[in-house]
Design an enzyme around this catalytic site. Sequence first.
Site: not given
Ligand code: MEV
Length: 309
Positions: A103-105, A146
Site C-alpha cells: 500500500s505504501a509503495a 512504510d
Molecule cells: C505496517 O507495515 C507496520 C506497522 O507498524 C504500522 C505502522 O508502522 O504504521 C504495523
Amino acid sequence: MGKGSGYGKVILFNEHFVVHGIPAVASAIRLATDAIVKRLDSGSGITIHDERMGTEGYSEAKREHQREALERMMRMMGVNTSKMALDVTGGGELPTFSGIGASAANCVAVARGVSDEFGMGLPDDRINEIAYEGERAFAGNPSGIDNTAATYGGLVWFKRGEQNVIERLKIKQPVEIVMGNTGVVANTKEVVAGVRERKEKYPDKYSKIFKEAEELVHRARKALEDFDLETVGEYMNQNHAQLQAIEVSSEVLNRLVDIARDHGAPGAKMTGGGRGGCMVALTPGKDLQETVAQAMEKEGFVALRTTIG
Ligand code: MEV
C-alpha cells in the site's frame, strides 16, 4: 501521462512498537510498484485499474482503502477530481502481499505519477508526506515507516516523533532474505487499533514489552552495523517473541517462522502488520536462501527471495 514508482519494504525490527514512538529498522526491497496517471479530457473522478499480481483477493479487500488513499492524496496535492477525470493504473513487480509495503509503495508511486503528470516536480520529502496521508486510509494511524522506506529505499532507522527521525544505515553488503507469505490478506488498521486497545487495558504488561523492544532495537542496530548476522538473527527471534506477546502474530506466521529456523535461518520473525501477511527469514548466502525458500514452498507457501541493505 505521468509515471511513478515506489519500493516494497520489510520491517526487520519493531513494527507496531514504532507506531508508539519506539525506534524501528526497515529495509526497502528491490521490487517496486509502478503507477501510470492519466488526465482525461472530460468527466470527473478517479478510475483505478489494478494490474498488480499477488495474494488472491488483496485488491478487492483493499479497494475502499485505496480509493480513500487516492482521494486524500489528491486533496493534498491540490488536484480537484470533482472537476477532472483521472485514470490511475497500478502495476510493477512488487506482489500485493500483506506485510510487504504494497500500500505504501502504491501511494508513493501514485504521488510521483501525479507530480509527473501535472509537472509539479515534487521533491522526495514532499512525496513522502503525501504518501503518508494516503497510508492513513490503510493503517489508521500509521507511523510513517512504510512510506519512508518506499520513498527513499535502502536500510533505515526510523523513530516517530513530532519530527520523525530517519537515518540511513550502512551495512557491509546486501544480505539474502526470504519472505514467506501466509496467503492471508490482513487489515493493518484493525491490528494497529487492537494493539492500542490492549496497551491501554494492560498497561503494566505492555509497558514492560515495549521497554524490552526498545532496548532490543538499539542492540540490533549495532549488530547490523557490525555485520554480525548471527546476532542480528538472534535478535529477530527475540523480536518475534515480543510481537507474539502483543498478539499480532498468527499460527500460520509462527509455522513459517519455525520452518525457516528448522532449515538453518539464524533469525525469523513476522513482518509488517501481522495476523496474516508475511514473515521474514534472514538467510545469508544464496544456498541457505534457496534451502529455506524451498522448504516453505514444499509446504505450499509462496516464498520471495530478495535482499536487504
Ligand atoms: C505496517 O507495515 C507496520 C506497522 O507498524 C504500522 C505502522 O508502522 O504504521 C504495523
